[in-house]
Design a protein around this motif. Structure first.
Motif: not given
Length: 160
Positions: A31, A121, A130, A132, A138
Motif C-alpha cells: 500500500a 491511491y 481500501y 490493507i 493492499l
C-alpha cells in the motif's frame, strides 16, 4: 454497418480506459505509505503495520459518505482490532471539525485538503475504501457506500 463498427470501437475504448474498479492495478502490492497530519491528528500508515487497515477516503459534503458512516463507526466497535482510518478531502477545517462532533466520529480521521492521499491511491470518486492487510499489502478496494457491518464484509475482514 458503419454505425455498428463505430459503436464497437467506442465500446472497446471505454472498456480499455476504465478503472479496474474493486480490482485496481495496485492490488496485492504494498500500500502506498503516507504520513498525514491536519494540526489535530496525525496518521502514519507505516505505524499501523501488524493491523488490518480500513482506509476510507471521504468528505462531509458527500452524501454516500454520510450514508455509510454509521456502519463504519459500528464496524470499529464490532471489530476493535481493525485500524479504521478516514481521510477527508474537506477544504474548510471548521465544517470538518463540526461534522466530526455532530456525528460522533470516533475513528482516526484527518483532513487532507490538498487530496494528497487521494492522488497517491488514484481515487477519483468518493467514498472509496481500501483494505490493507497486516503486512501492509493492499488487498481490496471498495467503491461507493458500503454496509460495513454486513456478514460478507465482516467475514472477509475477520479472515485477514
Amino acid at each position: 454497418m458503419r454505425r455498428l463498427l463505430m459503436s464497437a470501437a467506442l465500446g472497446t475504448l471505454l472498456v480499455a480506459g476504465c478503472d479496474r474498479g474493486s480490482r485496481p492495478g495496485n492490488i496485492d502490492k504494498p500500500a502506498p505509505q503516507f504520513v498525514m497530519g491536519d494540526g489535530t491528528r496525525t496518521v502514519d500508515l507505516s505505524k499501523l503495520r501488524g493491523r488490518v487497515v480500513v482506509l476510507n477516503l471521504w468528505a462531509t459534503w458527500c452524501a454516500p459518505c454520510i450514508e455509510e458512516l454509521p456502519s463504519l463507526l459500528a464496524l470499529q466497535k464490532q471489530m476493535p482490532d481493525l485500524a479504521i482510518v478516514a481521510v477527508s478531502m474537506d477544504q474548510d477545517p471548521d465544517v470538518y471539525k463540526r461534522f466530526l462532533v455532530e456525528h460522533h466520529v470516533d475513528v482516526l480521521t484527518v483532513r487532507d485538503e490538498d487530496q494528497k492521499v487521494n492522488a497517491l491511491y488514484g481515487t477519483v470518486q468518493i467514498p472509496e475504501t481500501y483494505i490493507i492487510d497486516k503486512q501492509g499489502v493492499l488487498r481490496r478496494k471498495f467503491i461507493g457506500a458500503q454496509v460495513w457491518t454486513s456478514p460478507e464484509i465482516t467475514s472477509y475482514l475477520s479472515k485477514m
